[in-house]
Design a protein around this motif. Structure first.
Motif, PDB file in Angstrom:
ATOM      1  N   LEU A 111      -4.530  -1.353  -1.295  1.00  0.00           N
ATOM      2  CA  LEU A 111      -4.375  -2.780  -1.539  1.00  0.00           C
ATOM      3  C   LEU A 111      -4.265  -3.498  -0.194  1.00  0.00           C
ATOM      4  CD1 LEU A 111      -2.082  -4.272  -4.289  1.00  0.00           C
ATOM      5  CD2 LEU A 111      -2.580  -5.471  -2.182  1.00  0.00           C
ATOM      6  N   VAL A 112      -5.222  -4.382   0.080  1.00  0.00           N
ATOM      7  CA  VAL A 112      -5.311  -5.068   1.360  1.00  0.00           C
ATOM      8  C   VAL A 112      -5.076  -6.562   1.154  1.00  0.00           C
ATOM      9  CG1 VAL A 112      -6.763  -5.525   3.383  1.00  0.00           C
ATOM     10  CG2 VAL A 112      -6.980  -3.352   2.149  1.00  0.00           C
ATOM     11  N   ALA A 151     -10.981  -5.130   1.110  1.00  0.00           N
ATOM     12  CA  ALA A 151     -10.419  -4.227   0.108  1.00  0.00           C
ATOM     13  C   ALA A 151     -11.461  -3.222  -0.353  1.00  0.00           C
ATOM     14  CB  ALA A 151      -9.881  -5.020  -1.079  1.00  0.00           C
ATOM     15  N   LEU A 201     -10.868  -3.937  -6.665  1.00  0.00           N
ATOM     16  CA  LEU A 201     -10.117  -2.684  -6.757  1.00  0.00           C
ATOM     17  C   LEU A 201     -10.310  -2.027  -8.119  1.00  0.00           C
ATOM     18  CD1 LEU A 201      -6.737  -3.331  -4.896  1.00  0.00           C
ATOM     19  CD2 LEU A 201      -8.720  -2.044  -4.139  1.00  0.00           C
ATOM     20  N   GLY A 243     -10.249 -10.131  -5.775  1.00  0.00           N
ATOM     21  CA  GLY A 243      -9.569  -8.983  -5.184  1.00  0.00           C
ATOM     22  C   GLY A 243      -9.134  -7.976  -6.224  1.00  0.00           C
ATOM     23  N   ALA A 245      -5.598   1.226   4.090  1.00  0.00           N
ATOM     24  CA  ALA A 245      -4.948  -0.080   3.965  1.00  0.00           C
ATOM     25  C   ALA A 245      -3.656  -0.118   4.773  1.00  0.00           C
ATOM     26  CB  ALA A 245      -4.669  -0.379   2.495  1.00  0.00           C
ATOM     27  N   SER A 248       0.824  -1.212   0.000  1.00  0.00           N
ATOM     28  CA  SER A 248       0.000   0.000   0.000  1.00  0.00           C
ATOM     29  C   SER A 248       0.860   1.264   0.000  1.00  0.00           C
ATOM     30  CB  SER A 248      -0.952  -0.004   1.201  1.00  0.00           C
ATOM     31  OG  SER A 248      -0.233  -0.025   2.419  1.00  0.00           O
TER      32      SER A 248
END
Length: 391
Positions: free
Chosen positions: A67-68, A271, A233, A229, A290, A60
């Motif tokens: 971004l997790v 996320a 995003l 994921g 994040a 991140s």
């Protein structure tokens, strides 16, 4: 600190708390199902928290995007349904190492990721649904055995599901801790280890664990976590650095494997929390949420051993109740994805039935045979269908 600066920080702390409380019980149940002791499961949870925290902080901050990372909750559910593998806990740890290697290979050879993405969505979702089914029925089973312990947890879950859906599972987890505390007061509390401790396990490799556990765990992690994921995003306008993310999660999975961690991957639900305007109106500042969640996960790692000790002292079945409640939404989504399209529904149903059966053949668990059966039926039916006429 001004409200503008504080907003993404608070969002990151909440993100970590929700992510942890919503699936902590699933991970614990999964590790113990494949042979981990309470100490080894606590070590695995600690390893996962540290691996995802370090990865989130690095990615991140480096890319300035929300971004997790997370542990693989569907993967933990797979562990529950698979149960003990040939070779016991050491073989399971070997399988975790193989998963880390496969994720790293995905970073080096994108074609492998393409092969996973090529698995028909109904089949992948049906396998996941079949794996989840046995866990999601646990609240009903345990309610019959321990109604006075389980009923308060279910009441809290239902009420929060109505008034604050995002807090329903974390609330049920808190209610479970209250119930466990009351039980321990009445029956005597055992001596609990409060300090985090890593328990190393020397891995072994056998083909049953690799085929029956590592391969399905890799497929579930990729298809149910990493690919969604990236999509989550993308809906908020962020591009995930795919190769670097797979490298970081692969290294994190491999590094945590011998400490008992099963898999680290891109997050999807949390996320979305970090990438949405709720974390901050300015999309260029949402990465802070994040980044903060990574530090919050490190704090949770410090208390994870104590939590595992409390939960392990609970009456049998209470952990499974929370795990089942936590996965109901995932089960619903998987069933929808498996059956919403008429094309390929037969193969999806076959996959679901085999996965839900829990049968093992040749030391290989049901998840692998479900995936294989679904792909075979899909291939046979595809060959039997006439191709569309060319214009």
């Amino acid at each position: 600190m001004t409200a503008d600066r504080l907003q993404p920080v608070l969002a990151g702390v909440m993100l970590a708390l929700v992510g942890f409380a919503s699936s902590f019980a699933v991970v614990l149940a999964g590790l113990q199902a494949v042979g981990a002791t309470s100490e080894q499961a606590a070590s695995g949870l600690l390893a996962l928290l540290i691996a995802q925290a370090v990865g989130v902080i690095w990615l991140s901050r480096r890319h300035r995007i929300p971004l997790v990372l997370a542990w693989s909750t569907p993967g933990a559910a797979l562990l529950v349904s698979s149960g003990a593998v040939e070779g016991g806990w050491r073989a399971a740890v070997g399988a975790f190492l193989v998963v880390g290697a496969l994720i790293l290979l995905t970073a080096l050879w994108p074609r492998l990721g393409d092969l996973i993405a090529a698995i028909p969505t109904p089949i992948a979702q049906a396998m996941l649904a079949g794996v989840l089914l046995s866990i999601c029925v646990e609240p009903v089973r345990v309610l019959l055995d321990r109604p006075f312990l389980v009923a308060p947890i279910l009441v809290v879950w239902v009420v929060l599901l109505r008034v604050a859906p995002k807090l329903a599972v974390p609330g049920a987890f808190v209610a479970t801790l209250v119930v466990i505390t009351g039980y321990l007061v009445d029956h005597g509390a055992p001596d609990l280890s409060l300090a985090p401790q890593v328990v190393w396990t020397e891995p072994t490799l056998n083909w049953q664990a690799v085929v029956g556990l590592a391969v399905p765990l890799y497929v579930v992690t990729m298809a149910s976590q990493n690919v969604p994921g990236v999509a989550v995003l993308a809906t908020f306008g962020y591009r995930v650095p795919w190769r670097e993310s797979m490298t970081v999660t692969g290294l994190g999975t491999a590094a945590g494997a011998m400490a008992g961690g099963h898999a680290v991957n891109l997050a999807a639900i949390t996320a979305a929390m970090a990438a949405s305007p709720e974390s901050h109106p300015d999309r260029d500042r949402r990465w802070i949420a994040a980044y903060t969640s990574g530090w919050a996960y490190l704090v949770l790692a410090a208390v994870s051993t104590a939590l595992v000790g409390v939960v392990s002292a609970a009456p049998h079945g209470l952990v499974e109740v929370v795990a089942g409640l936590a996965l109901l939404g995932t089960l619903g989504g998987a069933l929808k994805g498996a059956t919403e399209s008429e094309t390929g529904r037969e193969a999806a149903v076959v996959t679901f039935v085999v996965a839900a059966s829990g049968v093992a053949f040749g030391g290989v668990g049901a998840a692998f045979w479900a995936l294989l059966a679904g792909l075979v039926v899909h291939g046979v039916l595809k060959l039997g269908r006439p191709s569309a006429p060319r214009m």
